[in-house]
Design a protein around this motif. Sequence first.
Motif, PDB file in Angstrom:
ATOM      1  N   VAL A 168     -10.323   5.540   8.819  1.00 34.29           N
ATOM      2  CA  VAL A 168     -11.205   4.706   9.632  1.00 34.29           C
ATOM      3  C   VAL A 168     -10.450   4.413  10.912  1.00 34.29           C
ATOM      4  CG1 VAL A 168     -12.455   2.521   9.780  1.00 34.29           C
ATOM      5  CG2 VAL A 168     -12.247   3.685   7.571  1.00 34.29           C
ATOM      6  N   LEU A 236      -6.674   2.805  17.119  1.00 40.91           N
ATOM      7  CA  LEU A 236      -5.940   2.353  15.936  1.00 40.91           C
ATOM      8  C   LEU A 236      -6.572   3.027  14.723  1.00 40.91           C
ATOM      9  CD1 LEU A 236      -3.658   0.356  14.993  1.00 40.91           C
ATOM     10  CD2 LEU A 236      -5.525  -1.126  14.246  1.00 40.91           C
ATOM     11  N   MET A 274       3.860  -4.047  13.149  1.00 41.82           N
ATOM     12  CA  MET A 274       2.665  -3.206  13.061  1.00 41.82           C
ATOM     13  C   MET A 274       2.367  -2.533  14.398  1.00 41.82           C
ATOM     14  SD  MET A 274       1.778  -3.397   9.942  1.00 41.82           S
ATOM     15  CE  MET A 274       0.359  -2.324  10.172  1.00 41.82           C
ATOM     16  N   ALA A 291       2.670   1.681   4.298  1.00 32.51           N
ATOM     17  CA  ALA A 291       2.868   0.786   3.155  1.00 32.51           C
ATOM     18  C   ALA A 291       2.318   1.460   1.912  1.00 32.51           C
ATOM     19  CB  ALA A 291       2.155  -0.547   3.379  1.00 32.51           C
ATOM     20  N   VAL A 292       2.951   1.160   0.812  1.00 31.85           N
ATOM     21  CA  VAL A 292       2.420   1.590  -0.483  1.00 31.85           C
ATOM     22  C   VAL A 292       1.715   0.392  -1.099  1.00 31.85           C
ATOM     23  CG1 VAL A 292       3.032   2.297  -2.820  1.00 31.85           C
ATOM     24  CG2 VAL A 292       4.167   3.351  -0.844  1.00 31.85           C
ATOM     25  N   ASP A 293       0.435   0.575  -1.378  1.00 31.64           N
ATOM     26  CA  ASP A 293      -0.314  -0.465  -2.090  1.00 31.64           C
ATOM     27  C   ASP A 293      -0.254  -0.107  -3.569  1.00 31.64           C
ATOM     28  OD1 ASP A 293      -2.096  -2.186  -3.252  1.00 31.64           O
ATOM     29  OD2 ASP A 293      -3.735  -1.793  -1.841  1.00 31.64           O
ATOM     30  N   VAL A 296      -3.223  -0.083  -6.204  1.00 29.62           N
ATOM     31  CA  VAL A 296      -4.168   1.044  -6.277  1.00 29.62           C
ATOM     32  C   VAL A 296      -3.472   2.400  -6.122  1.00 29.62           C
ATOM     33  CG1 VAL A 296      -6.232  -0.217  -5.552  1.00 29.62           C
ATOM     34  CG2 VAL A 296      -4.696   0.745  -3.813  1.00 29.62           C
ATOM     35  N   VAL A 300      -0.952   3.663   2.624  1.00 27.04           N
ATOM     36  CA  VAL A 300      -1.748   3.215   3.769  1.00 27.04           C
ATOM     37  C   VAL A 300      -0.904   3.428   5.021  1.00 27.04           C
ATOM     38  CG1 VAL A 300      -3.229   1.384   4.663  1.00 27.04           C
ATOM     39  CG2 VAL A 300      -2.598   1.392   2.241  1.00 27.04           C
TER      40      VAL A 300
ATOM     41  N   VAL B 168     -11.609  -0.695   5.061  1.00 28.51           N
ATOM     42  CA  VAL B 168     -10.919  -1.045   6.306  1.00 28.51           C
ATOM     43  C   VAL B 168     -11.877  -1.944   7.068  1.00 28.51           C
ATOM     44  CG1 VAL B 168      -9.893  -0.204   8.444  1.00 28.51           C
ATOM     45  CG2 VAL B 168      -9.681   1.156   6.348  1.00 28.51           C
ATOM     46  N   SER B 195      -3.293  -4.147  12.993  1.00 28.38           N
ATOM     47  CA  SER B 195      -3.548  -4.492  11.609  1.00 28.38           C
ATOM     48  C   SER B 195      -2.614  -5.612  11.170  1.00 28.38           C
ATOM     49  CB  SER B 195      -3.343  -3.255  10.736  1.00 28.38           C
ATOM     50  OG  SER B 195      -3.845  -3.471   9.444  1.00 28.38           O
ATOM     51  N   PHE B 198      -0.765  -6.023   5.760  1.00 35.43           N
ATOM     52  CA  PHE B 198      -0.901  -4.579   5.597  1.00 35.43           C
ATOM     53  C   PHE B 198      -0.331  -4.138   4.250  1.00 35.43           C
ATOM     54  CE2 PHE B 198       0.729  -0.232   6.708  1.00 35.43           C
ATOM     55  CZ  PHE B 198      -0.487   0.330   7.051  1.00 35.43           C
ATOM     56  N   GLY B 199      -1.060  -3.276   3.575  1.00 38.23           N
ATOM     57  CA  GLY B 199      -0.558  -2.721   2.323  1.00 38.23           C
ATOM     58  C   GLY B 199      -1.136  -3.366   1.081  1.00 38.23           C
ATOM     59  N   GLY B 200      -2.346  -3.898   1.199  1.00 35.63           N
ATOM     60  CA  GLY B 200      -3.011  -4.424   0.008  1.00 35.63           C
ATOM     61  C   GLY B 200      -2.654  -5.846  -0.334  1.00 35.63           C
ATOM     62  N   SER B 223      -8.550  -0.793  -2.088  1.00 39.28           N
ATOM     63  CA  SER B 223      -7.462  -0.743  -1.110  1.00 39.28           C
ATOM     64  C   SER B 223      -8.037  -1.353   0.160  1.00 39.28           C
ATOM     65  CB  SER B 223      -7.077   0.720  -0.862  1.00 39.28           C
ATOM     66  OG  SER B 223      -6.449   0.850   0.397  1.00 39.28           O
ATOM     67  N   PHE B 224      -7.476  -2.487   0.594  1.00 39.81           N
ATOM     68  CA  PHE B 224      -8.095  -3.247   1.681  1.00 39.81           C
ATOM     69  C   PHE B 224      -7.109  -3.423   2.850  1.00 39.81           C
ATOM     70  CE2 PHE B 224      -9.305  -7.799   3.079  1.00 39.81           C
ATOM     71  CZ  PHE B 224      -9.976  -7.320   4.182  1.00 39.81           C
ATOM     72  N   THR B 225      -7.526  -2.945   4.014  1.00 39.32           N
ATOM     73  CA  THR B 225      -6.710  -3.085   5.226  1.00 39.32           C
ATOM     74  C   THR B 225      -7.474  -3.880   6.285  1.00 39.32           C
ATOM     75  OG1 THR B 225      -5.688  -0.931   4.791  1.00 39.32           O
ATOM     76  CG2 THR B 225      -5.430  -1.846   7.012  1.00 39.32           C
ATOM     77  N   ILE B 227      -7.931  -5.745  10.048  1.00 39.84           N
ATOM     78  CA  ILE B 227      -7.548  -5.490  11.450  1.00 39.84           C
ATOM     79  C   ILE B 227      -8.010  -6.663  12.308  1.00 39.84           C
ATOM     80  CG2 ILE B 227      -8.107  -4.024  13.459  1.00 39.84           C
ATOM     81  CD1 ILE B 227      -8.276  -1.671  11.387  1.00 39.84           C
TER      82      ILE B 227
END
Lengths: 339, 339, 339, 339
Positions: A168, A236, A274, A291-293, A296, A300, B168, B195, B198-200, B223-225, B227
């Motif tokens: 996105v 972005l 960021m 980043a590693v989430d 899930v 990212v 996102v 953002s 960041f990273g959940g 997985s939520f980012t 902004i």
Amino acid sequence: MKTVVIGASGYAGGELLRLLATHPHLLVTQVSAHSNAGELITSVHPHLNTYQNQKFVAIEEVNFDQVDVVFIALPHGQSASVVRNIPSHTKVIDLGADFRLNDSAQWDKYYDGEHAGVWTYGLPEIPGQREKISKSVQVSNPGCYATSIITGLLPALDFIDVSDVVVVAASGTTGAGRSAKINLIASEVMGSLTSYKFGGIHQHTPEVEQALSNASGKDLKISFTPILAPIPRGILSTITARLTSTISTEEVNASYAKFYEDEYFVDVLPLGQMPKTGSLTGSNKVQIQVAVDEHVQRLVISVALDNLGKGAASQAIQNANLMCGFHEGSGLSTDGLGT
Amino acid sequence: MKTVVIGASGYAGGELLRLLATHPHLLVTQVSAHSNAGELITSVHPHLNTYQNQKFVAIEEVNFDQVDVVFIALPHGQSASVVRNIPSHTKVIDLGADFRLNDSAQWDKYYDGEHAGVWTYGLPEIPGQREKISKSVQVSNPGCYATSIITGLLPALDFIDVSDVVVVAASGTTGAGRSAKINLIASEVMGSLTSYKFGGIHQHTPEVEQALSNASGKDLKISFTPILAPIPRGILSTITARLTSTISTEEVNASYAKFYEDEYFVDVLPLGQMPKTGSLTGSNKVQIQVAVDEHVQRLVISVALDNLGKGAASQAIQNANLMCGFHEGSGLSTDGLGT
Amino acid sequence: MKTVVIGASGYAGGELLRLLATHPHLLVTQVSAHSNAGELITSVHPHLNTYQNQKFVAIEEVNFDQVDVVFIALPHGQSASVVRNIPSHTKVIDLGADFRLNDSAQWDKYYDGEHAGVWTYGLPEIPGQREKISKSVQVSNPGCYATSIITGLLPALDFIDVSDVVVVAASGTTGAGRSAKINLIASEVMGSLTSYKFGGIHQHTPEVEQALSNASGKDLKISFTPILAPIPRGILSTITARLTSTISTEEVNASYAKFYEDEYFVDVLPLGQMPKTGSLTGSNKVQIQVAVDEHVQRLVISVALDNLGKGAASQAIQNANLMCGFHEGSGLSTDGLGT
Amino acid sequence: MKTVVIGASGYAGGELLRLLATHPHLLVTQVSAHSNAGELITSVHPHLNTYQNQKFVAIEEVNFDQVDVVFIALPHGQSASVVRNIPSHTKVIDLGADFRLNDSAQWDKYYDGEHAGVWTYGLPEIPGQREKISKSVQVSNPGCYATSIITGLLPALDFIDVSDVVVVAASGTTGAGRSAKINLIASEVMGSLTSYKFGGIHQHTPEVEQALSNASGKDLKISFTPILAPIPRGILSTITARLTSTISTEEVNASYAKFYEDEYFVDVLPLGQMPKTGSLTGSNKVQIQVAVDEHVQRLVISVALDNLGKGAASQAIQNANLMCGFHEGSGLSTDGLGT
């Protein structure tokens, strides 16, 4: 070297002129813009004081015989007819999409008109590509979104599921061109966010998939949703993909930093900072954070660049520098405007 | 009915005051704001001419015995201590997160301080929830991002892989509160996208997963980012998930339209029209559009709302209307400001 | 030449660092910022990639003995104590107001604290001033508004009533500094216009009056109203004064063009083109347009500049260039960013 | 009462539709827009959910016999031909300039085409005007800038030199209309300030001079400079004039407050608070602040309003309310959106 800019009345063309005005080796000798031919350059680009009293010429008036480097910044589909008039030894960088896709079927699916051909893809940060660009006389400059997505994903190809990548990305309005359309007027755009080319139909999709499938040796697919943001410049991109192995944020960041350690124009930010589009305005830089989430198991990636800079004009100059044998950063800025 | 707003100096509190000024049944009789106690309401909210010459009172001065409805718009973690002083039969809508999560472990993971408890979750568009809200005296108003994501996903739960949803979302700056921080000053924000959390790690993650896991009967994960966008108001969420069955864009759109056909405040747009945050400003509306990206077999959902409207203040009033037995749309706007 | 920037964490300081990064003769060797001492420069200015891994030092740590040029970009009132530690032969440009005013009474009226003294006023476009600056070791850089008003009025002093000049000027938010205040947060500023320091109390008033009274030999007075505009950078000043003789728009434009014909950084635009702040962003340029409104016998002058450029940092570098004997335009841009 | 909006596809027309949707007495029965005839209203105004599934009709299709109130929001010069088809007893409010000027010579100087005639000038806050409007069937709604300047100056006419008033006013982009022009696209407008119609040629000049010369009994003249600001809505006018008698800021503020004490839609702010356009968005309010700048013996007046609100659509409804004998504030908002 004598340089021509074709399609100089648009935003990418204007940014080319701005940057070339202080380039140590490339001298702009002719400036062409079809519908503005005969007008003062400053009547369209009042910020370009360097070009005071100079006028746009019609493309028919350009004498390509006396030119070393040609930048073409025309709308998609118009480059081929220009290229026909350029001697084959003259260096050409096309900022349009016309020569980006290898597969005519993909061209037909996403663009109008005939597929013009295939040139060297001008993203030097793709491993091996810098050398190809250096040896090319015709280079196809990448799309703005594509640059952000490809640079964001390249270091991750070994530890993500490339078959299902989600992107996105929000772009500033100059990405939509210098065009008088109701949906682009300030009253409609300021204070609002909206998506467009919705549902996987944006034309940078096959360009990203081609570049990253080549790089990974696998069939990479992206779901890409573009958004129009109320800023003049900047992209972005938020990219996310499932991890195929267990890896920490710190390890991914280190891996990215390692991947780009020799790259002058890609910055993997230290953890905690960021990417911010305003920091890149006017520069040829890309900023990346990862980043590693874990909840899930997704990676990212956040990528920022200036859609007119590394996404268009300054990347084109970076390619020209390589093609001409100059220092790769000649005439380019690593510092953005900030605010 | 006599109405109190607690925490009225913030943006959500101010929007509550603005909307309640023309509500046919709810009369604001006391307005509280801790750090601004004693100041004129118009010194903080110069747009609220209705409240000219009225002052904020300290929370200690509020007489809850003479109140029918209480709106609490405090920062997270501060509601429980206020609630202790409110008679148990008094209707309370808490705009903070304090009573949203069922699971104390999730609270501890995403928030500071002690878990305050669990109230009825105030999103009437969740099937069955309207009735629960109507019978409740204590309702926990959803988060702004959460509202957009839940309403965007509810109709799709049967045909997507709920275990791997990607979101996102970009929010206007009022979502960050009325707070003097360097990263929120206009010079830093205007003209830029960046953002955060960041990273959940954004705290709306468990709220969304709880609501949609309940609704789907499966373990939904996002997985939520988020902004930060240079607009004062508005959220645009892009949600994507893998389809588990073959379905066309037209079918999904029809399915969404059917799902929300009786909902006054959720509009599934006709194909070809995209949600736009500016169209919702000041309203209690959600706009949704969907598409199937066949080349990756993903559903893409675009959702827009006003983070201070359906994302906070007007949703709280919608809940109050249900709790009080008023027409659900009393005092609420379906038309946004537009520009 | 070895260069120090004091007060480098603010917006003017950041712009100095950005411009000095590519200056051919001035090399930044020390960067000081009081409250950010010990932090990475890029943590405050993430756009300044040139300074990656460098840290701000406390002012006490600066070794002025090994410095050729010092730029001071501190809040008003703090320069004198710094200057005491700088050897008297070291070139100093103060971007603050501390040494701008000749008259201590005016200082006391508009500023707090003790009047620090009087340095050469660093606006080279004032006739005779370039020579004085070239011979000075201590130069006081003009205010941003003051630069726009003085350059706008200088060519008109012979044919206007200098006793009653009206100025309304709007500035971008960086003019208010990098400061966490509620009235500067994006939610308050975006989408809104408001005046401040209303009624003739802005501190640039005596600075303008001093410079132009000196230049005209008469007692010039301005009514000055500043406005905060939702842009990061840029000042647009509208100046109007009664004409004392009959003159046409064409004649005034020609007279202005003549006045500035040798000036590299002041452009009198051709009739029909208006100054636009975005065209000057990042540059050291001033754009001016004039008109005679015959129906009220007034001259109207529109002036645009970048408050951080010709209004602060790049003007300071222009002064340093003169003081050091470099080409006056070294390291400065004549082209703005455009969009 | 049955109400028609002619020219409803523009911004003022859209705001009329938005406000009329909740008006207690005026019911929109026909909506006309020439170039958008046959299209859905929501295709042009996606924020107007109230009008979902309704279409614009061509003006030829409007049946004026079944209409009580007509609002005309056409570009200047187009009203007369519409009016010819409206029965003479039908109440008409024209938002265009066509019937504002008494003097055909002024019309010819500032506008194209034939002078259409003279209707009652619809600014109820001019002493005596409310009664005239109440008795009129045809009312000419004031211009947006004109409303701000006239309301700002009315209380000062006795103690200023009316022969030499200076106005600098900045307007949001909706004031330029919903028109696809390059200079209005977001890329050109965002982040920039520029003046237009420079040198006393803006068409609201004679309108202001007419209204205030009538009110003062003297020949009032203004020097008026308009500025395009990067906000969608709002006008901030700065007005200054020489004082003809010695008076303090406090006295002027009190005098203004007294002048407008019975006016519901004009707020003279307490000293220390400045008008802010964002505070008025969507409302029918005007905010005014005043100051005496003793050092130049000038009165300075700051006036804010919403150019689509009190500057156009809501003012037109205020006029309709008076003409129809409704409460003057029916369907109008005193609270702005704030952010």
